[in-house]
Enzyme design. Structure first.
Site, short mmCIF file in Angstrom:
data_model
loop_
_atom_site.label_atom_id
_atom_site.label_comp_id
_atom_site.label_asym_id
_atom_site.label_seq_id
_atom_site.Cartn_x
_atom_site.Cartn_y
_atom_site.Cartn_z
CD GLU A 105 -1.76 -2.42 1.33
OE1 GLU A 105 -2.59 -3.31 1.04
OE2 GLU A 105 -0.62 -2.67 1.82
CG HIS B 130 -8.36 -7.77 8.86
ND1 HIS B 130 -7.35 -8.20 9.68
CD2 HIS B 130 -7.91 -7.90 7.60
CE1 HIS B 130 -6.32 -8.59 8.94
NE2 HIS B 130 -6.63 -8.42 7.67
#
Length: 334
Positions: free
Chosen positions: A68, A137
């Protein structure tokens, strides 16, 4: 550009609304491209880019490595040089790996360059919990990004809002954080057949009411709808205001509704400390305090990392019963 009520409507899934918004804008403007993990060959982790590789090719629908920081940084540089990237994070939890590029580069380059450079870029992907995915998450970072001057933050709750706001975000000349939900991609809703764009920074009254205002956004607003149905049977009329955009926030819409109902409950899927609901609470007491007939109540997740256990997760997340209880508290009903 807004749709007219005479426009023919069609029913599509949330993921299809996202795909349509991106595809329509990419047909219109060749400087737009999509980059992220599995967006191309796999048609997107949640199938939100299905068919786009076939239509636009590998130079405009780009599968990235699991990095990312790398692909966020490349995209920021690309935006500064005239392109309009759409960066998909498989989840915004993963954006933390590239958050330096978002906070320190994308958000600040216009000011730090004295207006010589801008950064028209959209960072999009799922936010919040999506079942038993564990603490790392299941996080909501809307307030983190909204705390940063230079960023716009959008959290739609249905296909219609998602498509119209994503098209607006792609056309915007500033960086936009566009947050979705894994648990909404299959949701169906009506959107116009023709092109339409929704303005960023405008809230929407999803349900008219007179007794109490419930402010929310994103997928958790569904719990407000459930609560409003329950309360209606007991003679309590709830007005539900979907913020849609977290920054810039439509505070005037909140103030107007509170002036009408005199009570406010805020429902948010995030931790309580320094949350979006904290800012809304401050703004309301600062600007329309005299209209309040009860203290403001806010409903958030528990102030802990998200549990994995389904029993604990159910307790951790806000639900319709929490909303019903809060509404009755501000109505002084035992």
């Amino acid at each position: 550009m807004h749709f007219q009520k005479t426009d023919k409507m069609k029913t599509i899934q949330f993921r299809e609304a996202i795909c349509e918004a991106m595809s329509e804008e990419m047909r219109r403007d060749e400087s737009i491209f999509l980059i992220g993990e599995e967006v191309a060959e796999y048609n997107g982790a949640y199938k939100a880019s299905k068919g786009m590789l076939d239509e636009f090719g590998p130079k405009r629908v780009i599968d990235s490595p699991i990095a990312e920081l790398g692909f966020a940084g490349i995209s920021v540089g690309s935006a500064m040089n005239g392109n309009r990237p759409i960066v998909e994070f498989m989840t915004f939890n993963f954006s933390l790996v590239g958050i330096d590029q978002i906070i320190n580069n994308a958000a600040k380059i216009r000011q730090m360059s004295g207006g010589q450079l801008n950064c028209p870029i959209v960072f999009r992907g799922p936010t919040g919990s999506a079942g038993q995915l564990g603490a790392t998450h299941s996080q909501s970072f809307e307030n983190w990004f909204a705390n940063t001057p230079g960023l716009k933050v959008i959290v739609p709750s249905n296909p219609y809002d998602a498509k119209g706001l994503l098209k607006a975000a792609i056309r915007d000349d500033d960086p936009v954080i566009f947050m979705e939900s894994e648990q909404m991609y299959g949701d169906k809703g009506e959107v116009p057949e023709g092109e339409y764009i929704l303005p960023i920074g405008v809230a929407d009254i999803k349900r008219e009411g007179k007794d109490v205002t419930i402010v929310s956004f994103g997928k958790i607003i569904k719990e407000a709808y459930k609560a409003a149905d329950i309360l209606e049977k007991e003679g309590i009329s709830c007005e539900i205001l979907d913020m849609r955009t977290i920054r810039p926030m439509d505070f005037e819409a909140i103030f107007t509704s509170v002036k009408k109902t005199n009570r406010l409950v805020i429902l948010e899927e995030a931790w309580p400390f320094a949350s979006v609901s904290s800012e809304i609470t401050y703004q309301v007491q600062e600007n329309v305090f005299d209209y309040l007939d009860a203290p403001i109540k806010r409903i958030t997740t528990a102030d802990t990392p998200a549990p994995y256990s389904p029993v604990l997760l159910e307790e951790w997340l806000p639900n319709a019963n929490d909303v019903v209880k809060a509404v009755k508290e501000v109505m002084y009903i035992k």
